[in-house]
Design a protein around this motif. Structure first.
Motif, mmCIF file in Angstrom:
data_model
loop_
_atom_site.group_PDB
_atom_site.id
_atom_site.type_symbol
_atom_site.label_atom_id
_atom_site.label_comp_id
_atom_site.label_asym_id
_atom_site.label_seq_id
_atom_site.Cartn_x
_atom_site.Cartn_y
_atom_site.Cartn_z
ATOM 1 N N HIS A 39 5.037 24.103 106.103
ATOM 2 C CA HIS A 39 4.977 23.316 107.343
ATOM 3 C C HIS A 39 4.297 24.095 108.454
ATOM 4 C CE1 HIS A 39 8.849 20.935 106.109
ATOM 5 N NE2 HIS A 39 7.833 20.735 105.300
ATOM 6 N N THR A 126 13.150 33.105 102.876
ATOM 7 C CA THR A 126 13.804 32.444 104.013
ATOM 8 C C THR A 126 15.245 32.108 103.638
ATOM 9 O OG1 THR A 126 11.689 31.487 104.669
ATOM 10 C CG2 THR A 126 13.651 30.498 105.633
ATOM 11 N N GLY A 150 14.890 20.557 99.741
ATOM 12 C CA GLY A 150 13.582 21.039 100.183
ATOM 13 C C GLY A 150 13.265 22.388 99.563
ATOM 14 N N ALA A 151 12.090 22.911 99.895
ATOM 15 C CA ALA A 151 11.649 24.158 99.278
ATOM 16 C C ALA A 151 12.608 25.298 99.587
ATOM 17 C CB ALA A 151 10.236 24.491 99.765
ATOM 18 N N VAL A 152 12.961 25.464 100.860
ATOM 19 C CA VAL A 152 13.900 26.526 101.237
ATOM 20 C C VAL A 152 15.293 26.172 100.736
ATOM 21 C CG1 VAL A 152 14.940 27.796 103.155
ATOM 22 C CG2 VAL A 152 12.542 27.074 103.307
ATOM 23 N N SER A 172 18.424 13.500 100.371
ATOM 24 C CA SER A 172 18.314 12.094 99.980
ATOM 25 C C SER A 172 19.136 11.880 98.718
ATOM 26 C CB SER A 172 16.864 11.745 99.651
ATOM 27 O OG SER A 172 16.102 11.741 100.819
ATOM 28 N N TYR A 190 22.068 11.947 103.250
ATOM 29 C CA TYR A 190 21.996 11.893 104.714
ATOM 30 C C TYR A 190 21.554 10.531 105.223
ATOM 31 C CZ TYR A 190 16.832 12.288 104.880
ATOM 32 O OH TYR A 190 15.496 12.068 104.762
ATOM 33 N N ARG A 191 20.977 9.732 104.331
ATOM 34 C CA ARG A 191 20.549 8.396 104.761
ATOM 35 C C ARG A 191 21.717 7.406 104.732
ATOM 36 N NH1 ARG A 191 14.727 8.226 104.016
ATOM 37 N NH2 ARG A 191 14.085 10.173 103.041
ATOM 38 N N ALA A 231 16.744 27.265 110.912
ATOM 39 C CA ALA A 231 15.385 27.724 110.604
ATOM 40 C C ALA A 231 14.334 27.001 111.432
ATOM 41 C CB ALA A 231 15.096 27.520 109.116
ATOM 42 N N THR A 232 14.716 25.936 112.130
ATOM 43 C CA THR A 232 13.670 25.148 112.792
ATOM 44 C C THR A 232 13.740 25.127 114.305
ATOM 45 O OG1 THR A 232 14.901 23.079 112.768
ATOM 46 C CG2 THR A 232 13.602 23.578 110.803
ATOM 47 N N MET A 250 16.774 31.895 112.858
ATOM 48 C CA MET A 250 16.167 32.994 112.111
ATOM 49 C C MET A 250 14.650 32.874 112.092
ATOM 50 S SD MET A 250 16.470 32.016 108.097
ATOM 51 C CE MET A 250 15.276 33.292 107.713
ATOM 52 N N LEU A 252 11.698 34.355 109.418
ATOM 53 C CA LEU A 252 11.493 35.117 108.188
ATOM 54 C C LEU A 252 10.817 36.455 108.468
ATOM 55 C CD1 LEU A 252 11.310 35.456 105.091
ATOM 56 C CD2 LEU A 252 9.197 34.143 105.159
HETATM 57 N N1 LIG Z 1 12.390 30.071 110.529
HETATM 58 C C1 LIG Z 1 11.698 30.430 109.451
HETATM 59 O O1 LIG Z 1 11.400 31.612 109.259
HETATM 60 C C2 LIG Z 1 11.283 29.381 108.463
HETATM 61 C C3 LIG Z 1 10.732 29.764 107.236
HETATM 62 C C4 LIG Z 1 10.406 28.756 106.310
HETATM 63 C C5 LIG Z 1 10.603 27.424 106.649
HETATM 64 N N2 LIG Z 1 11.096 27.105 107.876
HETATM 65 C C6 LIG Z 1 11.318 25.708 108.266
HETATM 66 O O2 LIG Z 1 12.396 25.202 107.484
HETATM 67 C C7 LIG Z 1 12.237 23.800 107.342
HETATM 68 C C8 LIG Z 1 12.399 23.416 105.870
HETATM 69 O O3 LIG Z 1 11.289 23.899 105.158
HETATM 70 P P1 LIG Z 1 11.002 23.441 103.661
HETATM 71 O O4 LIG Z 1 9.752 24.123 103.252
HETATM 72 O O5 LIG Z 1 12.226 23.622 102.849
HETATM 73 O O6 LIG Z 1 10.736 21.863 103.868
HETATM 74 P P2 LIG Z 1 10.624 20.685 102.772
HETATM 75 O O7 LIG Z 1 10.330 21.268 101.441
HETATM 76 O O8 LIG Z 1 9.703 19.642 103.308
HETATM 77 O O9 LIG Z 1 12.075 20.096 102.735
HETATM 78 C C9 LIG Z 1 12.639 19.330 103.740
HETATM 79 C C10 LIG Z 1 13.797 18.586 103.076
HETATM 80 O O10 LIG Z 1 14.641 18.056 104.091
HETATM 81 C C11 LIG Z 1 15.080 16.784 103.666
HETATM 82 N N3 LIG Z 1 15.514 16.062 104.858
HETATM 83 C C12 LIG Z 1 14.782 15.437 105.806
HETATM 84 N N4 LIG Z 1 15.586 14.952 106.786
HETATM 85 C C13 LIG Z 1 16.852 15.317 106.444
HETATM 86 C C14 LIG Z 1 18.121 15.146 107.066
HETATM 87 N N5 LIG Z 1 18.257 14.493 108.228
HETATM 88 N N6 LIG Z 1 19.211 15.655 106.443
HETATM 89 C C15 LIG Z 1 19.115 16.332 105.273
HETATM 90 N N7 LIG Z 1 17.933 16.523 104.625
HETATM 91 C C16 LIG Z 1 16.825 16.027 105.225
HETATM 92 C C17 LIG Z 1 13.886 16.190 102.968
HETATM 93 O O11 LIG Z 1 14.307 15.191 102.079
HETATM 94 P P3 LIG Z 1 13.528 13.752 101.980
HETATM 95 O O12 LIG Z 1 12.063 14.081 101.886
HETATM 96 O O13 LIG Z 1 14.080 13.158 100.733
HETATM 97 O O14 LIG Z 1 13.890 13.021 103.231
HETATM 98 C C18 LIG Z 1 13.349 17.416 102.205
HETATM 99 O O15 LIG Z 1 13.978 17.531 100.939
HETATM 100 C C19 LIG Z 1 10.853 23.458 107.912
HETATM 101 O O16 LIG Z 1 11.012 22.931 109.218
HETATM 102 C C20 LIG Z 1 10.142 24.803 107.962
HETATM 103 O O17 LIG Z 1 9.154 24.854 108.969
HETATM 104 C C21 LIG Z 1 11.439 28.057 108.785
#
Ligand SMILES: NC(=O)c1ccc[n+]([C@@H]2O[C@H](COP(=O)([O-])OP(=O)(O)OC[C@H]3O[C@@H](n4cnc5c(N)ncnc54)[C@H](OP(=O)(O)O)[C@@H]3O)[C@@H](O)[C@H]2O)c1
Length: 322
Positions: A39, A126, A150-152, A172, A190-191, A231-232, A250, A252
């Motif tokens: 992202h 992360t 999600g990925a993390v 989901s 969550y939906r 994380a966000t 946090m 990373l």
């Molecule tokens: N601070 C840091 O160092 C750091 C490092 C890495 C990532 N991040 C951040 O961490 C976040 C997650 O990253 P990611 O790569 O894991 O993203 P991702 O792969 O796109 O995963 C996001 C997940 O959240 C789910 N989701 C959406 N709305 C939701 C809700 N209200 N309740 C529960 N689940 C929900 C989505 O499911 P559906 O698609 O089924 O809705 C999806 O599975 C991002 O914002 C990224 O920028 C921060």
């Protein structure tokens, strides 16, 4: 070399020839095999966070990669040309070659493809740092992970479960079977439900990968003395004091030691990677379109405009470079 670049904030991704990276004495030139989309690539390129996360334009995105060592600087002893490696970079992995410091890479686990390996470094580290460095998660505790599929989140579920914690995840409903298969004891759609209304017990830790209202409501389910790791977006210190919990956003801090620990868990198949889609590097723009609808919000904002389609499968989007 071929690379994908952002020439101006908010501008399109441009795939063309750029000068091949060169290395300093303490660097390694990696011939990149795969990189993965995060992202933060889209967020930085949009310019919306340029005050806190500026980039130098033109900019080659890409914070993680797998590849083969092509050249080593004269001060580098730990690697040799031909070694298969993976790791993180501040930028630049959407390219055929990348100059890196040895301290940011690790040997690629032999049981992982280059595509799988490229999907690992950012999300897994992360998750690790969120759980253990910031969240102090311990065996026997209960954790709620928001965005568990999600990925993390998927690494967090696996690592927390492996550490002996009870894992509850929000996701989901479609992802319930997947999350159960990787270690979640309970999945809250969550939906369909509000987690704070259906949880029967308070939790020791919340890992918030979503932010906004989800973070706000998380204070209601934490035990006194519990930890909220986000994380966000930043965590309100007024709210943490009011609820007698700790809260931190946090960021990373990748390291070869941390990635090495993850590599061992991947080798022994304690955890596994999850690749959703592989695009070729020149199709990076399509990969970004796929991910744009999934941005749950970074620093309190979201890039997903009206009509942005949500990706319906879990796992990471990978770009095959060579
Ligand atoms: N601070 C840091 O160092 C750091 C490092 C890495 C990532 N991040 C951040 O961490 C976040 C997650 O990253 P990611 O790569 O894991 O993203 P991702 O792969 O796109 O995963 C996001 C997940 O959240 C789910 N989701 C959406 N709305 C939701 C809700 N209200 N309740 C529960 N689940 C929900 C989505 O499911 P559906 O698609 O089924 O809705 C999806 O599975 C991002 O914002 C990224 O920028 C921060």
């Amino acid at each position: 070399m071929k690379a994908v670049r952002v020439l101006e904030y908010g501008g399109p991704l441009v795939f063309n020839d750029v000068p091949t990276s060169t290395i300093a004495r303490d660097e390694i030139l990696v011939k990149v095999k795969s990189t993965a989309v995060n992202h933060i690539d889209l967020v930085k390129a949009s310019g919306t966070v340029r005050q806190i996360l500026p980039i130098d334009l033109p900019w080659i995105p890409g914070h993680e990669f797998s590849g083969v060592v092509d050249q080593i600087g004269s001060d580098v002893a730990a690697y040799a040309p031909g070694d298969a490696v993976f790791g993180t970079s501040d930028m630049g992995a959407y390219a055929e070659f990348l100059a890196v410091k040895p301290a940011t890479i690790v040997r690629k686990p032999a049981n992982l493809s280059f595509e799988e390996a490229a999907s690992v470094p950012v999300a897994s580290q992360t998750a690790w740092q969120g759980l253990f460095t910031h969240g102090h998660l311990q065996k026997g505790q209960t954790i709620l992970i928001h965005g568990g599929a999600g990925a993390v989140g998927a690494y967090a579920v696996q690592l927390a479960s492996h550490a002996g914690a009870t894992v509850i995840a929000t996701a989901s409903g479609d992802d319930e079977a997947y999350l159960t298969s990787i270690g979640a004891s309970r999945v809250i759609d969550y939906r369909a439900a509000q987690f704070e209304k259906v949880l029967r017990e308070a939790v020791d830790m919340v890992l918030d990968l979503i932010g906004g209202d989800t973070q706000q409501r998380s204070f209601l389910v934490l035990k006194e003395g519990g930890h909220l790791v986000a994380a966000t977006q930043p965590v309100s210190q007024e709210e943490t004091a009011r609820h007698r919990v700790s809260g931190v956003m946090m960021r990373l801090a990748p390291s070869a030691d941390g990635l090495g620990r993850i590599a061992r868990l991947l080798e022994e198949k304690t955890i596994r990677p999850d690749v959703a889609t592989v695009y070729s590097l020149q199709d990076a723009a399509q990969a970004w379109k796929d991910i744009a609808g999934n941005l749950p919000g970074v620093h309190g904002m979201s890039l997903s405009g009206p009509g942005a389609a949500r990706r319906r499968s879990h796992g990471k989007i990978v770009l095959r470079v060579a």
